[in-house]
Design a protein around this motif. Structure first.
Motif, mmCIF file in Angstrom:
data_model
loop_
_atom_site.group_PDB
_atom_site.id
_atom_site.type_symbol
_atom_site.label_atom_id
_atom_site.label_comp_id
_atom_site.label_asym_id
_atom_site.label_seq_id
_atom_site.Cartn_x
_atom_site.Cartn_y
_atom_site.Cartn_z
ATOM 1 N N PHE A 1 -7.447 5.565 5.470
ATOM 2 C CA PHE A 1 -7.488 3.811 5.515
ATOM 3 C C PHE A 1 -8.705 4.027 7.398
ATOM 4 N N VAL A 2 -9.153 2.775 7.356
ATOM 5 C CA VAL A 2 -9.984 2.964 8.266
ATOM 6 C C VAL A 2 -9.941 1.300 8.631
ATOM 7 N N TYR A 3 -11.024 0.382 7.782
ATOM 8 C CA TYR A 3 -11.593 -0.294 8.223
ATOM 9 C C TYR A 3 -10.206 -1.236 7.850
ATOM 10 N N ASP A 4 -9.042 -1.400 6.575
ATOM 11 C CA ASP A 4 -8.102 -2.708 6.578
ATOM 12 C C ASP A 4 -6.982 -2.018 7.162
ATOM 13 N N ALA A 5 -7.222 -0.678 8.347
ATOM 14 C CA ALA A 5 -5.952 0.278 8.798
ATOM 15 C C ALA A 5 -4.744 -0.933 8.736
ATOM 16 N N GLU A 6 -4.630 -1.660 9.407
ATOM 17 C CA GLU A 6 -3.910 -2.723 10.036
ATOM 18 C C GLU A 6 -3.475 -3.679 9.462
ATOM 19 N N PHE B 1 -4.520 -5.571 -1.617
ATOM 20 C CA PHE B 1 -3.338 -5.329 -0.947
ATOM 21 C C PHE B 1 -2.045 -5.276 -0.765
ATOM 22 N N ALA B 2 -1.392 -5.860 -1.042
ATOM 23 C CA ALA B 2 0.130 -6.562 -1.251
ATOM 24 C C ALA B 2 0.282 -5.740 -2.921
ATOM 25 N N LEU B 3 -0.344 -6.253 -3.876
ATOM 26 C CA LEU B 3 -0.230 -5.596 -5.430
ATOM 27 C C LEU B 3 -0.245 -4.386 -5.525
ATOM 28 N N ASN B 4 -1.257 -3.551 -4.726
ATOM 29 C CA ASN B 4 -1.273 -2.232 -4.077
ATOM 30 C C ASN B 4 -0.390 -1.306 -3.695
ATOM 31 N N PHE B 5 0.140 -2.411 -2.442
ATOM 32 C CA PHE B 5 1.566 -2.054 -2.011
ATOM 33 C C PHE B 5 2.400 -1.827 -2.981
ATOM 34 N N TYR B 6 2.584 -3.080 -3.588
ATOM 35 C CA TYR B 6 4.157 -3.136 -4.602
ATOM 36 C C TYR B 6 3.790 -1.942 -5.572
ATOM 37 N N VAL B 7 3.301 -1.279 -5.774
ATOM 38 C CA VAL B 7 2.401 0.060 -7.067
ATOM 39 C C VAL B 7 2.933 1.013 -6.343
ATOM 40 N N GLY C 1 3.036 2.012 -2.555
ATOM 41 C CA GLY C 1 3.036 2.333 -1.144
ATOM 42 C C GLY C 1 2.334 2.063 -0.582
ATOM 43 N N LEU C 2 1.986 3.407 0.448
ATOM 44 C CA LEU C 2 0.901 3.045 2.107
ATOM 45 C C LEU C 2 -0.270 4.325 1.676
ATOM 46 N N ARG C 3 -0.019 5.082 0.284
ATOM 47 C CA ARG C 3 -0.618 6.434 0.091
ATOM 48 C C ARG C 3 -1.543 5.648 -0.422
ATOM 49 N N PRO C 4 -3.469 5.694 0.200
ATOM 50 C CA PRO C 4 -4.599 5.551 0.392
ATOM 51 C C PRO C 4 -4.926 5.723 -0.954
ATOM 52 N N PHE C 5 -4.490 6.960 -2.184
ATOM 53 C CA PHE C 5 -5.851 6.705 -3.591
ATOM 54 C C PHE C 5 -5.530 5.121 -4.333
ATOM 55 N N GLY C 6 -4.726 5.226 -4.010
ATOM 56 C CA GLY C 6 -4.505 3.354 -5.042
ATOM 57 C C GLY C 6 -5.098 2.425 -4.002
ATOM 58 N N TYR C 7 -5.585 2.367 -3.019
ATOM 59 C CA TYR C 7 -6.360 1.077 -2.878
ATOM 60 C C TYR C 7 -7.503 1.651 -2.816
ATOM 61 N N HIS C 8 -7.612 2.513 -2.370
ATOM 62 C CA HIS C 8 -9.658 3.060 -2.369
ATOM 63 C C HIS C 8 -9.632 2.784 -4.218
ATOM 64 N N LEU C 9 -9.305 3.475 -4.905
ATOM 65 C CA LEU C 9 -9.226 3.559 -5.986
ATOM 66 C C LEU C 9 -9.857 1.482 -6.995
#
Length: 144
Positions: free
Chosen positions: A42-47, A81-87, A89-97
């Motif tokens: 994560f870079v820009y939205d890491a926080e 972001f919340a849906l990505n976390f639900y699916v 967790g904190l793995r960046p792959f899903g967020y980037h996809l």
């Protein structure tokens, strides 16, 4: 009224086959250009992602905290972001996809808008394939 008379201005529309070809092109181009970033940290939205406890949901019903709360900017982005976390967790792959999928969708919308504009009678360029090529090129520039 000029705009209510059907057939007054012959309209050349971009076929659904060409539209599908354009969206497929956007998906392939995005995949080729950005596949190496799918596992990047994560870079820009890491926080927002890692430290915001309101995004760490365990049930889909908890999305109400984000979507209905007042004073929260970027509700749609935070909800994704919340849906990505639900699916995942904190793995960046899903967020980037998901991010790449949103970009492909937006490229398709830019393509559709420019297709509609280039088929208007006063804005129509010369040549049978010109509206498709102009729309494809414009959306590709936006995407890249």
């Amino acid at each position: 009224m000029l705009w209510k008379r059907p057939g007054r201005f012959p309209r050349r529309e971009i076929s659904s086959c060409r539209s599908l070809l354009g969206v497929t092109f956007f998906a392939v181009a995005t995949g080729l250009l950005y596949f190496h970033t799918l596992n990047a940290p994560f870079v820009y939205d890491a926080e927002n992602i890692t430290r915001a406890s309101r995004l760490h949901i365990t049930t889909l019903g908890q999305l109400d905290r984000i979507l209905l709360a007042s004073g929260i900017p970027r509700k749609i982005g935070l909800a994704t972001f919340a849906l990505n976390f639900y699916v995942d967790g904190l793995r960046p792959f899903g967020y980037h996809l998901v991010n790449l999928a949103i970009h492909v969708l937006n490229a398709a919308l830019v393509f559709a808008l420019s297709s509609a504009l280039t088929t208007l009678p006063r804005l129509r360029p010369r040549g049978e394939h010109a509206p498709f090529l102009i729309s494809l090129l414009g959306a590709t520039f936006w995407l890249v």
